[in-house]
Each structure stands twice: as C-alpha cells, then as structure tokens.
Write a protein that holds these residues in place. Structure first.
Motif, PDB file in Angstrom:
ATOM      1  N   ASP A  66       0.932  -1.241   0.132  1.00  0.00           N
ATOM      2  CA  ASP A  66       0.124   0.161  -0.097  1.00  0.00           C
ATOM      3  C   ASP A  66       1.050   1.302   0.047  1.00  0.00           C
ATOM      4  OD1 ASP A  66      -1.803   2.071   0.531  1.00  0.00           O
ATOM      5  OD2 ASP A  66      -2.669   1.239   2.393  1.00  0.00           O
ATOM      6  N   MET A  97      -3.937   2.352  -1.476  1.00  0.00           N
ATOM      7  CA  MET A  97      -3.530   2.440  -2.692  1.00  0.00           C
ATOM      8  C   MET A  97      -2.473   1.133  -3.141  1.00  0.00           C
ATOM      9  SD  MET A  97      -3.899   6.449  -3.510  1.00  0.00           S
ATOM     10  CE  MET A  97      -5.045   7.431  -3.067  1.00  0.00           C
ATOM     11  N   ARG A 133      -5.096   9.170  -6.395  1.00  0.00           N
ATOM     12  CA  ARG A 133      -5.695   8.082  -7.593  1.00  0.00           C
ATOM     13  C   ARG A 133      -6.604   9.054  -8.444  1.00  0.00           C
ATOM     14  NH1 ARG A 133      -6.274   2.717  -7.549  1.00  0.00           N
ATOM     15  NH2 ARG A 133      -6.262   2.609  -5.239  1.00  0.00           N
ATOM     16  N   VAL A 147      -2.180   4.921  -9.556  1.00  0.00           N
ATOM     17  CA  VAL A 147      -2.005   5.613  -8.327  1.00  0.00           C
ATOM     18  C   VAL A 147      -0.899   6.476  -8.847  1.00  0.00           C
ATOM     19  CG1 VAL A 147      -0.972   5.487  -6.188  1.00  0.00           C
ATOM     20  CG2 VAL A 147      -2.821   3.887  -6.730  1.00  0.00           C
TER      21      VAL A 147
END
Length: 200
Positions: A66, A97, A133, A147
């Motif tokens: 992430d 993300m 995002r 991302v």
C-alpha cells in the motif's frame, strides 16, 4: 553476500549512534551523531541501488504494498533525510492504494526522490509528497485505475538537457553523485508496469 555484510556494519553504526544520541547532553554532540546516522542511511541506500541495478531488468520485485501506508510510515525518515532546512508536507488520499511493488522498493523510490529534492535546495525550501488516485486519464492509464505519487520541491529547476538525461544510469550533476538514484526509480516503476515523469 558483500552487500549483506556491509549492511550489518551500517546497522551497527546506526544502532550505536542512536543510543549515543539518547545519552548525549549537548546539542552539538547530538547534531554530530545525527550526521553519523544520516551518512550510514545514505550508505545503506547506495547499497540497495547497486543491488537493484545488478538484478536482471526482467525480474519484478515480489509482492505488493500500500503506497499510502509506506509514505505515512516513512514520513519521519523523509523529514530527517531532507534535513532541518527543508519542510516536508504530505497530501494524501484516505483509501488504500495497492501497487505491484514490495515495501522496500516503494521506500527506495520515495527516499531517492526526497534525496534529489534535498540536493536541489542547498539553501532550504519545501517538499510536498502527494499520493492520489487521479480522476483523469494519463497515457494508457484510465481514470481512477492507477495511483500517482508526486514529489514536488521548491528548487530552481533544470534545463532541458538535464531533463532529457535525468533517468540515465550514472548521469549526475553532483560532484559526489553516483547517478544511480533516479535510474533505479525508473527501473522499479517500470517493473510495476508504471511510468515516471519529470516536470520543471
């Protein structure tokens, strides 16, 4: 094997230096010891760069991580790497993300970008780290399907010749630079099927 042994030495230097910082009574002593820790961290980063460049470019780092969490967890490290004259700020979305790189690779990208931003501002300045995002498309990437990590500094900028060569291995504008940091960033990002871009 050599890299592993060297990292063990650097870990000992950092560990004993941090213990000395805790017991130091004078600010000057603490400042000198923090310089030792900082130098050891840069040595460890250089070792990681050399290891990455020695790997086959076809091999991808295993796992995923992430990006948002990596940036949050490394905030103190990025501020320390940037130095006392530079203010580091975060602009983060709230949702996880996940990207196709492991935590170590993401940390390396982040710290390499911070180190370059710091070197571009010898008199101090600001660095803003953003993780988003995006709602807009970017090349082959559809809206909300990718991302974006942005590291923006308040340095003077670069000329077009420097921008054209920025991600070449061993290209550097620094007297003591290796020219591996941004080349490594590009390699890792492309291994994750991503893209890297510079604006100045």
């Amino acid at each position: 094997g050599i890299a592993h042994d060297f990292n063990n030495i650097l870990s000992a230097i950092m560990g004993f230096s941090e213990m000395a910082i805790w017991s130091a009574v004078e600010d000057r002593q603490k400042s000198h010891l923090e310089g030792v820790v900082h130098a050891a961290e840069r040595g460890a980063m250089l070792t990681r760069k050399l290891l990455d460049l020695s790997r086959s470019s076809a091999s991808r780092p295993q796992g995923s991580a992430d990006l948002l969490q990596v940036v949050q967890q490394n905030y103190r490290m990025t501020q320390r790497l940037a130095g006392p004259q530079i203010k580091v700020s975060l602009e983060l979305d709230s949702e996880p993300m996940w990207v196709g790189l492991d935590t170590t690779s993401l940390e390396q990208i982040l710290l390499n970008l911070i180190a370059n931003a710091r070197d571009a501002m010898p008199g101090g300045g600001k660095v803003a780290i953003a993780v988003r995002r995006p709602d807009e498309a970017a090349g082959a990437f559809e809206p909300r399907q990718y991302v974006r990590l942005t590291v923006r500094d308040s340095g003077a900028g670069m000329d077009s010749d420097t921008i054209a060569r920025l991600f070449e291995p061993f290209f550097t504008t620094k007297a003591l630079g290796t020219g591996l940091g941004l080349a490594t960033c590009r390699m890792l990002v492309e291994q994750a099927a991503g893209a890297i871009r510079v604006d100045s």
